[in-house]
Scaffold this active site. Structure first.
Site, PDB file in Angstrom:
ATOM      1  CB  SER A  70       5.755  34.948  20.367  1.00  0.00           C
ATOM      2  OG  SER A  70       5.317  33.768  20.361  1.00  0.00           O
ATOM      3  CE1 TYR A 130       0.673  36.883  20.436  1.00  0.00           C
ATOM      4  CE2 TYR A 130       1.782  34.894  19.741  1.00  0.00           C
ATOM      5  CZ  TYR A 130       1.941  36.176  20.621  1.00  0.00           C
ATOM      6  OH  TYR A 130       2.409  35.986  21.755  1.00  0.00           O
TER       7      TYR A 130
END
Length: 241
Positions: free
Chosen positions: A135, A148
């Protein structure tokens, strides 16, 4: 581009994973879907003429069993499965230890264990490829999403390190780092964060998951070995590396 190659995609029952699964089949590969969502996964597998294995990325024995059920060599592995929903919008001081550990267990340890379990089958291929879905939050340091972001930063680091361990076997490994995509899993993301991305991209606007598929398909191909160890920010120019 992937004619005759066997590819497994984790977390492929829905969202980005399902888009990648379709793209792999359209490129000519034999597909195995690996997911914890058994009903949705089997339904998509039937639609695509693919195989299905149930896997819980948080459980090492589940990963071993899923990979042991595969037939023959494996030409490609897409590590898309991860925890992403419902863990953002919280400052680092307020993250529950259980949440942190669960994200790391699935996103980091699960990715490592999946690659470790698949390595013998990838070696059998002679041209194995691994694509890790990271990401771009780990590239620009997205706030209020620390568990995350940290997990995806670890995935990027593993990609680089593993390229040197897997390279002698001619196994290529790379990572893609998309931004916020227009999938149901990002519905919970505040509108302000969506707008930050849409306004900040070199190509303004939202980014559909279909954007990512052509890059992943290429990275699974035999011609992608020269990109081993690379992290590609497939985010329409929100972050440059």
């Amino acid at each position: 581009m992937l004619d005759g190659r066997h590819v497994m995609v984790t977390g492929a029952a829905r969202g980005l994973g399902a888009v990648l699964a379709r793209a792999v089949v359209e490129a000519g590969a034999r597909l195995t879907i690996a997911d914890l969502a058994e009903e949705e996964g089997r339904t998509l597998a039937t639609e695509l003429g693919a195989g299905f294995v149930r896997v819980d990325l948080g459980e090492p024995e589940s990963i071993k069993a899923a990979v042991a059920s595969l037939d023959g060599p494996l030409d490609g592995l897409v590590n898309n499965g991860a925890i992403a929903t419902g863990i953002g919008g919280i400052g680092f001081e307020d993250i529950e230890l259980e949440t942190w550990d669960r994200v790391m267990r699935v996103n980091v340890r699960g990715t490592w264990l999946m690659i470790r379990a698949c390595a013998p089958l990838l070696r059998q291929s002679g041209s194995g490829r691994v694509v890790n879905v990271a990401s771009d939050t780990a590239l620009w340091g997205a706030p209020n999403l620390l568990s995350y972001t940290a997990s995806k930063g670890a995935v990027m680091s593993m990609t680089r390190s593993l390229s040197r361990e897997l390279g002698p076997d001619r196994i290529g490994i790379a990572a893609v780092a998309p931004g916020i995509l227009t999938t149901p899993s990002t519905d919970y993301v505040p509108e302000a964060r969506h707008k930050l991305y849409e306004d900040g991209r070199a190509v303004p606007g939202p980014q559909p998951p279909e954007d990512i598929a052509p890059t992943v398909v290429f990275l699974l191909s035999e011609g992608a070995l020269t990109l081993t160890g690379q992290v590609l920010p497939v985010n329409r120019g929100f972050v440059f590396t």
